[in-house]
Design a protein around this motif. Sequence first.
Motif, PDB file in Angstrom:
ATOM      1  N   TRP A 307       0.850  -1.196   0.000  1.00 46.05           N
ATOM      2  CA  TRP A 307       0.000   0.000   0.000  1.00 46.05           C
ATOM      3  C   TRP A 307       0.889   1.251   0.000  1.00 46.05           C
ATOM      4  CZ3 TRP A 307      -5.333   0.604   0.010  1.00 46.05           C
ATOM      5  CH2 TRP A 307      -6.096  -0.555   0.181  1.00 46.05           C
ATOM      6  N   VAL A 308       0.554   2.196  -0.857  1.00 49.13           N
ATOM      7  CA  VAL A 308       1.179   3.519  -0.829  1.00 49.13           C
ATOM      8  C   VAL A 308       0.048   4.543  -0.734  1.00 49.13           C
ATOM      9  CG1 VAL A 308       2.504   5.224  -2.129  1.00 49.13           C
ATOM     10  CG2 VAL A 308       3.225   2.827  -2.129  1.00 49.13           C
ATOM     11  N   ALA A 309       0.054   5.315   0.333  1.00 47.03           N
ATOM     12  CA  ALA A 309      -0.981   6.339   0.551  1.00 47.03           C
ATOM     13  C   ALA A 309      -0.340   7.718   0.412  1.00 47.03           C
ATOM     14  CB  ALA A 309      -1.604   6.180   1.919  1.00 47.03           C
ATOM     15  N   ILE A 310      -0.993   8.587  -0.358  1.00 48.92           N
ATOM     16  CA  ILE A 310      -0.461   9.917  -0.658  1.00 48.92           C
ATOM     17  C   ILE A 310      -1.464  10.975  -0.194  1.00 48.92           C
ATOM     18  CG2 ILE A 310       0.403  11.444  -2.472  1.00 48.92           C
ATOM     19  CD1 ILE A 310       2.066   8.885  -2.077  1.00 48.92           C
ATOM     20  N   ALA A 311      -0.950  12.060   0.366  1.00 48.06           N
ATOM     21  CA  ALA A 311      -1.823  13.143   0.841  1.00 48.06           C
ATOM     22  C   ALA A 311      -2.768  13.594  -0.263  1.00 48.06           C
ATOM     23  CB  ALA A 311      -0.967  14.317   1.305  1.00 48.06           C
ATOM     24  N   CYS A 353      -2.343  18.670   5.018  1.00 53.75           N
ATOM     25  CA  CYS A 353      -1.940  17.730   3.969  1.00 53.75           C
ATOM     26  C   CYS A 353      -0.723  16.901   4.351  1.00 53.75           C
ATOM     27  CB  CYS A 353      -1.650  18.482   2.668  1.00 53.75           C
ATOM     28  SG  CYS A 353      -3.101  19.256   1.923  1.00 53.75           S
ATOM     29  N   SER A 354      -0.200  17.103   5.536  1.00 51.84           N
ATOM     30  CA  SER A 354       0.952  16.331   5.986  1.00 51.84           C
ATOM     31  C   SER A 354       0.462  15.126   6.785  1.00 51.84           C
ATOM     32  CB  SER A 354       1.860  17.205   6.858  1.00 51.84           C
ATOM     33  OG  SER A 354       3.045  16.531   7.185  1.00 51.84           O
ATOM     34  N   LEU A 355       0.935  13.948   6.432  1.00 49.62           N
ATOM     35  CA  LEU A 355       0.433  12.712   7.043  1.00 49.62           C
ATOM     36  C   LEU A 355       1.046  12.523   8.429  1.00 49.62           C
ATOM     37  CD1 LEU A 355       0.592  10.406   3.883  1.00 49.62           C
ATOM     38  CD2 LEU A 355      -1.240  11.953   4.631  1.00 49.62           C
ATOM     39  N   MET A 386      -6.878   7.974   6.363  1.00 45.00           N
ATOM     40  CA  MET A 386      -5.846   7.164   7.019  1.00 45.00           C
ATOM     41  C   MET A 386      -5.377   7.832   8.304  1.00 45.00           C
ATOM     42  SD  MET A 386      -2.262   8.058   5.121  1.00 45.00           S
ATOM     43  CE  MET A 386      -1.414   7.734   6.664  1.00 45.00           C
ATOM     44  N   ARG A 387      -4.625   7.071   9.090  1.00 45.37           N
ATOM     45  CA  ARG A 387      -4.010   7.614  10.290  1.00 45.37           C
ATOM     46  C   ARG A 387      -2.627   6.978  10.414  1.00 45.37           C
ATOM     47  NH1 ARG A 387      -7.403   5.964  14.472  1.00 45.37           N
ATOM     48  NH2 ARG A 387      -8.724   7.804  14.211  1.00 45.37           N
ATOM     49  N   SER A 388      -1.570   7.784  10.267  1.00 40.87           N
ATOM     50  CA  SER A 388      -0.209   7.267  10.289  1.00 40.87           C
ATOM     51  C   SER A 388       0.093   6.619  11.648  1.00 40.87           C
ATOM     52  CB  SER A 388       0.797   8.387  10.012  1.00 40.87           C
ATOM     53  OG  SER A 388       2.111   7.940  10.231  1.00 40.87           O
ATOM     54  N   ALA A 389       0.681   5.409  11.588  1.00 46.41           N
ATOM     55  CA  ALA A 389       1.021   4.686  12.821  1.00 46.41           C
ATOM     56  C   ALA A 389       2.359   5.128  13.385  1.00 46.41           C
ATOM     57  CB  ALA A 389       1.045   3.182  12.546  1.00 46.41           C
ATOM     58  N   ALA A 390       3.216   5.731  12.565  1.00 43.35           N
ATOM     59  CA  ALA A 390       4.531   6.154  13.059  1.00 43.35           C
ATOM     60  C   ALA A 390       5.183   7.092  12.059  1.00 43.35           C
ATOM     61  CB  ALA A 390       5.426   4.948  13.315  1.00 43.35           C
ATOM     62  N   LYS A 391       5.979   8.002  12.606  1.00 39.62           N
ATOM     63  CA  LYS A 391       6.811   8.909  11.798  1.00 39.62           C
ATOM     64  C   LYS A 391       8.261   8.520  12.059  1.00 39.62           C
ATOM     65  CE  LYS A 391       8.676  13.497  12.210  1.00 39.62           C
ATOM     66  NZ  LYS A 391       8.640  14.742  13.001  1.00 39.62           N
TER      67      LYS A 391
END
Length: 757
Positions: A307-311, A353-355, A386-391
């Motif tokens: 999976w690739v998710a883009i803003a 727009c920043s994940l 979506m919700r990012s799990a980690a940066k």
Amino acid sequence: MAKPRAPRPTSTSRPPQGLPDRDTLLRFLREAGEADKNDLAKAFGLKGEGRRALRQMVKQLEAEGVLGKRGRKGFAEAGALPPVGVVDVVERDADGDLYVRLAKGGEDAPAVRLAPGAHEAMAGAPGLGDRLLVRFERLADGLFEAKVIKRLGQSAHKVLGVVRKSRREIRVEPVDRKSRETLVLFEAEAGELRDGDLVLAQISGFSAAAHTRYGPKRGKVLEVVGREDQPRAASLIAIHAHGIPTGFSAAAEAEAEAGQAPELGGRTDLRDLPLITIDPADARDHDDAVFAHADDAPGNAGGHVVWVAIADVASYVRPGSPLDREAREKANSVYFPDRVEPMLPERLSNGLCSLRQGENRACLAVRMVFDKDGRKLSHRFARGLMRSAAKLSYEQAQAAIDGRPDDATGPLMDGVLTPLWTAYRTMKRGRDKRSPLDIESTERRIVISPEGEVVSITPRASLEAHKLIEEMMVQANVCAAETLEQKRTPLIYRVHDAPSLEKLQNLGDFLATIGMAWNKGEAARTTRFNKLLELTRAGPHAEIVNEVVLRTQMQAHYSPDNIGHFGLNLDRYAHFTSPIRRYADLVVHRGLIRALGLGEEGLSDYDIARLRETAEHITLAERRAMAAERDATDRYIAAYMERHVGAEFEGRITGVTRFGLFVRLAETGADGLAPVSTLGDEYFIHDDKAHALVGERSGRRWRLGAPVTIRLTEAAPITGGLIFEMVSEPEPPDPKAPRPRLGVRARGARRPPGRRR
């Protein structure tokens, strides 16, 4: 009695063979746009008497007003305009409209109105005397209108420079090292200026000496833009010198501030997927996130789902809005060592727009399925939440995979990081089979203190984590191009042509100088280049072969016409993965939304009609940004090197010209010039085939790629220039080269290095 002259040919004489008639000549010029007499003679195969007759015909047509001058030697049909041309702003009418005229046009070239609103978002509206690149378009009434493609840096009549005050006069010295346009200011006008002020000045007349055109020209200061000694002056100079648009209008800022956090609505809920972002440690915007797992579908043993998710920038930047117009004008974010000039306001680029980790974000995602050999079997797009799990940073993710997890990466190892790397190594099999160009580029990281001082310049590490993200982004971009083609939706491709025959021949000439064979007539293929790079990778010529192969490549650009991407060895490719910082990606997002029926923010018919214009504009803006970034980097490196004037460094010759050698330092990657006057006590001839400077008396050589020791003699932070003095001795003569001939210039020895004043 004088011998009578032979009579001139009469009008009934037969014209020379091949001489075109008037209509044929005019039709040729109409199609060519413009040409000089030599071009015309070659086109019609004319020699001798035919050329003389052609010159007479052109002269007659010019006298009749049918042809007009273009530059010193060129001609075009009178009043004709090319599709794209360089123009000067020549007048402003009572309504404030600007008019432009071809920079090299004759008196017949018409003044054309600059399209209203075409320059509103630029870095300062154009003014009288500015030079622009424009597209000419014919309107319904038959008249022409000029639309700005780009400003050509500083205009021919303006200078960005530094104020220098002395007892005798006040000058503006240009920051562009290629410019010699020093201006003298009237003392009355320069009273409040300080020595070292960075100013934008305009040429206001001829030289300071009365009644003469020689010497420095008079100037008038238009704006004080900063100080040469202020922190971060290098990027400030680059922004002004290259016309980088800065800031945003109140309307665009208000539009960005009005944006709201996304809701699920009709979006696909992807919040249960543990998507993570992996970026540089100092990144402030995160426009892509990834996740992978083994494919449990029957018949795909050993395969993976990626999976690739883009803003989803398209949900905030609506077509035709002030925000959209300014994003299109900027076309991309510009990255300097000390700052970023973003394409979008901070509220979007670093916010909505920043994940961000743990926050709901709108996204456009692609689910890709690969088999055990890394071949893509299928893909599908979704507009989701979506919700990012980690940066994570690249270094952080790589350390975890290498067995050094930290508090952030430890809990992610089994469920996220290990499956990601397993999927990447599967994808790499497909990549290796595709064999894209494997050129190694060493990037340097410039570390700047809070006070604006360059602390260090270090090479950026090339990690497997970088390659993982790169390959997943490449595949997502391929999916975007494939989907839009399948849905017959026009798009902007990212294209890269194969090297030209001339470039391949030049490469062959260079490789011959280091004893390597290269078939100049064989077609360019990435596998050929990769084999060459592999053969030299462990040898002494690895660095320069890598550099020369890179220079052999064409520049990638944007186009609505697909010619494939040579460097990536792909048939179709489009930029999709960075819409926060590239307008091209936003256009592709809108195309996908339209093609797949994913919302109301899709590509409009109006935008489709001007895709070619958009592709040309964003290509030029990208090159403008690259030039500005390179200039700022050069200035910061020169500021760092200034404290090392007089020191010796190891480097390698990366360029050979008749006026000297360009040398790149091994430690910092800094580039500078060793003038020919520092190379030895004889005259050196530029042998372009051997890529060398050769001593006229001794035959000793300075060769492209040769390792050398140099001494830094001058560093100019304000221009970014470095001057070296050669410490090494030239290489012995090439035994296969012709014996050197003693020329007139070689009979008098030049001064030895270090003796010039």
